[in-house]
Design a protein around this motif. Structure first.
Motif, short mmCIF file in Angstrom:
data_model
loop_
_atom_site.label_atom_id
_atom_site.label_comp_id
_atom_site.label_asym_id
_atom_site.label_seq_id
_atom_site.Cartn_x
_atom_site.Cartn_y
_atom_site.Cartn_z
N MET A 1 8.15 3.68 4.71
CA MET A 1 7.42 4.43 3.66
C MET A 1 7.09 3.51 2.49
O MET A 1 7.94 2.78 1.99
CB MET A 1 8.31 5.57 3.14
CG MET A 1 8.06 6.92 3.80
SD MET A 1 6.42 7.56 3.48
CE MET A 1 6.64 8.27 1.85
N ILE A 2 5.86 3.55 2.08
CA ILE A 2 5.48 2.78 0.89
C ILE A 2 5.52 3.74 -0.30
O ILE A 2 4.90 4.81 -0.28
CB ILE A 2 4.07 2.18 1.06
CG1 ILE A 2 4.06 1.23 2.27
CG2 ILE A 2 3.63 1.44 -0.19
CD1 ILE A 2 2.70 0.76 2.66
N ARG A 3 6.28 3.35 -1.28
CA ARG A 3 6.39 4.20 -2.47
C ARG A 3 5.21 3.94 -3.38
O ARG A 3 4.65 2.84 -3.39
CB ARG A 3 7.69 3.89 -3.21
CG ARG A 3 8.94 4.30 -2.44
CD ARG A 3 10.17 3.80 -3.12
NE ARG A 3 10.11 2.35 -3.31
CZ ARG A 3 11.05 1.66 -3.93
NH1 ARG A 3 12.09 2.29 -4.45
NH2 ARG A 3 10.96 0.36 -4.05
N ASP A 4 4.87 4.98 -4.15
CA ASP A 4 3.70 4.86 -5.03
C ASP A 4 3.87 3.74 -6.04
O ASP A 4 2.92 3.03 -6.36
CB ASP A 4 3.46 6.19 -5.77
CG ASP A 4 2.81 7.19 -4.82
OD1 ASP A 4 2.30 6.74 -3.77
OD2 ASP A 4 2.84 8.39 -5.11
N GLU A 5 5.13 3.59 -6.52
CA GLU A 5 5.31 2.56 -7.55
C GLU A 5 5.20 1.15 -6.99
O GLU A 5 5.08 0.19 -7.74
CB GLU A 5 6.65 2.74 -8.28
CG GLU A 5 7.88 2.67 -7.39
CD GLU A 5 8.39 4.05 -6.98
OE1 GLU A 5 7.55 4.94 -6.74
OE2 GLU A 5 9.61 4.24 -6.90
#
Lengths: 192, 561
Positions: A1-5
């Protein structure tokens, strides 16, 4: 998962006026035109072949013969041990000659796997394996590119005149600048 | 040459009672507690010091001839009586430890002696390491590097001595010899066959055999192991592979019920040689030639490689994945048709305990009244005791007549599980009368084994699973043939003649198409996942407490050889 931050959006920089007029292309073209009038270093291979510094070019291997025409290798496996690509495969046997203990019953080099680093040549205690200036190495199958003892001895017969220079001095490089405050190395000294 | 016996137990780790009378000695200003009666050299090696030595071997008598292990020792001054360093050096291999002793190896005098000794050893030694098989595990190389000079001052021609064929399995390269006489002492003291001797004197001294009496005893391979240099070499391993390419796996010899601890040296999934491991009370430092060279069947191309299924007249090659289902279904069918007591499983003494247990549990799960059979035990002649001709209680090494590693283990499992059980002969007899409809027979012997009566009885079986290594009368007709792996491809434990439960590890992968016995029995028994000896041993120990503790060979000091 790529986090928004973790996502960083980068916008293209705005083009300047000169860039919009393709002026930087001219800068590149200047280099191109300068080379048109220089001496050409490419050759029309294979009709024309380059002259090499044969004494330290690392091309296809050869197995040397001794004064009696026998394979010089003593099957000590030093090259196989030193080889970082694991492309040498030796089967040792008791030699058929009185004065020698051991000889390679089988000696295969996978020329496709080889990285031509020359470690085998350096490891050899009897200077039996050497890299020749032959570089036009072609074959139709992978099996053909596994050179056996006979093939490697043939390479020797072909390239007999060329003797690779042992530990050639590295010339033509002049070290400049200082590192960690030490004196610059002398020109011509082996670079580390 | 005077020979002194060492006194005290030679075995490292044998005197495990850490009682108060452990002598304390001082080596290089460090207090070291050691086992009573051992030589200072042994104590130093056990304390982790690398003291060079050639002639000393803990399993042989002491001759103190190599002079490499000399040390400095404090003795009372003859005039004043004060303790001071004695002016001369003492052989540490010949000096037993004594409480309060002060010695040192870390002194210029000792190092000078080592340097000079090394120079002397290398006087006539040829520089043929590239073609010498010992290179890489040679103590002349190691000690020369650590304790010797980097160059030779020898100006004269080196003595040349051609290699000698001293026996059917061993070669002697005399010019590489350091005259430690380990091989001579081995032939005198352990094998008791006295084939080797030293002839001539001084720099002309050499090892030799007597005319017409080659080195040909059942333990002769050990002289190659104890030779600290490349002087005695094994013809079987000669020029095969350089030792630094070999991978070592700890194993147990399956040759007889002695259960010698061995090391399997293999390279690219091919077993190259077997070497003994130190295992006090079992094989000490030795192993026999029968075991040492008896692994050749592992790479025999005639071995069964894939499962074979016979249905009526058809022969199929089933997938390994389908085997558990086929086996379970067919056995259940047999029970239904012929009754619960018509099922039997023959557990081979070549199986590891874990495998035998898995199979026994499976058979009992499909047929609770199934008969468990202690498999065929191959026997050859009589126990051979060494030194040759000694009494049983004096034997230093025994080659046992029972040519299988795990008879006791299988018996332990069969008796622990209880229920119907019988001996192999009884099974063959009853099978001939048609007492069994569905059987699982395990072989796995390197030699042909099926008895005549058994060959006749095979027609009586309605369904038979035969697990074997080589094709024979049973595998010709069996409903399902499963390949058995050689012991180097399996893992588990063997129980030796004295009831020692000894684990062995797998060294190489099974040949293509085959599957490890333990793994498919694990699958058939209904477990999921990877079979490991340890995992099954844990399950087994929950039911049979005897398997909770296994006996592993003790570690040997790093610098001992």
């Amino acid at each position: 998962m790529i986090r928004d931050e973790d996502i960083l959006n980068v916008d293209e920089p705005e083009l300047t006026a000169s860039e919009r007029l393709y002026f930087p292309i001219l800068v590149g073209m200047r280099t191109t035109f300068r080379h048109i009038f220089k001496k050409k270093i490419t050759v029309q291979y294979p009709e024309v072949q380059r002259t090499l510094r044969v004494e330290n070019y690392r091309g296809v291997h050869r197995l040397n013969r001794d004064a009696d025409g026998r394979v010089a290798c003593v099957a000590c496996f030093m090259c196989e041990t030193a080889c970082p690509a694991h492309c040498i495969h030796i089967v040792a046997g008791e030699s058929p000659w009185e004065d020698r203990e051991k000889y390679p019953a089988q000696f295969d080099i996978d020329e496709l796997r080889c990285i031509y680093c020359g470690m085998c040549e350096e490891a050899c205690p009897v200077d039996a394996i050497e890299l020749t200036p032959e570089y036009d190495l072609v074959g139709r199958t992978r099996e053909e590119m596994i050179f056996d003892k006979e093939k490697l001895l043939e390479v020797f017969d072909r390239t007999n005149g060329v003797k690779p220079r042992k530990n050639p001095k590295i010339t033509g490089y002049v070290a400049t600048g200082r590192r960690n405050g030490s004196e610059p190395p002398r020109p011509g000294a082996a670079t580390s | 040459m005077p020979r002194e016996s060492r006194g005290g137990s030679p075995c490292h780790g044998a005197g495990t009672d850490r009682s108060a009378d452990m002598p304390k000695i001082n080596i290089d200003n460090e207090a070291i507690e050691c086992r009573p009666g051992v030589p200072v050299l042994q104590a130093a090696l056990e304390a982790g010091r690398d003291v060079p030595h050639y002639c000393y071997h803990p399993g042989l008598s002491i001759v103190a001839s190599c002079r490499l292990c000399l040390m400095e020792m404090q003795l009372p001054h003859p005039k004043t009586g004060e303790m001071d360093w004695a002016p001369k050096l003492f052989p540490s291999c010949q000096t037993p430890v004594k409480d309060g002793m002060v010695v040192r190896f870390d002194s210029e005098k000792v190092r000078e002696n080592q340097r000079e000794c090394m120079e002397y050893f290398l006087l006539n030694h040829p520089l043929d390491c590239p073609v010498c098989d010992q290179a890489g595990e040679c103590h002349l190389q190691d000690y020369s590097f650590k304790f010797g000079h980097s160059e030779s001052r020898m100006v004269d021609q080196k003595l040349k001595n051609p290699k000698k064929d001293i026996g059917p399995r061993t070669l002697l390269y005399q010019d590489r010899c350091v005259m430690c006489s380990r091989c001579v002492r081995f032939a005198d003291e352990v094998s008791g066959t006295h084939e080797l001797c030293i002839v001539n004197r001084g720099s002309r001294a050499e090892i030799d055999v007597f005319p017409g009496l080659p080195l040909d005893n059942a333990l002769q391979g050990n002289v190659v192991d104890i030779c600290p240099v490349g002087s005695l070499l094994d013809k079987d391993f000669l020029f095969k592979q350089r030792v630094w390419f070999l991978k070592a796996t700890e194993s147990i010899c399956p040759g007889c019920s002695t259960g010698c601890a061995i090391r399997v040296d293999h390279h690219r999934e091919v077993v190259q040689r077997l070497k003994p491991r130190y295992n006090p009370g079992v094989n000490d430092w030795w192993m026999c030639d029968e075991g040492r060279f008896g692994f050749k069947y592992v790479h025999d191309p005639r071995r069964i490689g894939r499962p074979i299924l016979r249905r009526g007249g058809e022969v199929e090659r089933p997938n390994w994945d389908d085997i558990p289902e086929i086996v379970t279904y067919r056995f259940e069918q047999a029970v239904e048709r012929h009754g619960v007591d018509k099922v039997a499983a023959v557990l081979s003494p070549m199986m590891a305990c874990e495998e035998a247990w898995l199979l026994a549990k499976f058979i009992r799960s499909v047929a609770a009244e199934a008969t468990l059979v202690n498999g065929f035990v191959p026997v050859d002649g009589d126990d051979q005791l060494f030194p040759a001709g000694c009494a049983t209680d004096e034997a230093k090494f025994t080659i046992r007549r029972e040519k299988c590693p795990n008879r006791r283990g299988v018996e332990m499992i069969v008796s622990a599980l209880g229920g119907n059980a019988c001996a192999f002969d009884e099974f063959v007899e009853r099978a001939g009368k048609g007492d069994f409809a569905a059987v699982w027979i395990v072989g796995g012997y390197p030699k042909p084994w099926v008895p005549k009566a058994m060959e006749k009885a095979v027609g009586e079986f309605r369904f038979s699973v035969v697990q074997d290594m080589f094709p024979n009368a049973l595998t010709e007709v069996a409903s399902l043939v499963l390949p058995t792996c050689a012991w180097v491809e399996r893992e588990g434990c063997f129980v030796n003649h004295a009831g020692r439960i000894q684990p062995f590890e797998r060294a190489i992968e099974p040949r293509e198409g085959a599957k490890r016995d333990g793994q498919y029995l694990f699958d058939i028994a209904g477990h999921s996942g990877l079979y490991t000896g340890e995992r099954v041993r844990e399950m087994m120990a929950a039911e049979i407490p005897a398997f909770a503790e296994i006996a592993e060979a003790p570690a040997v000091p790093v610098h001992q050889h």
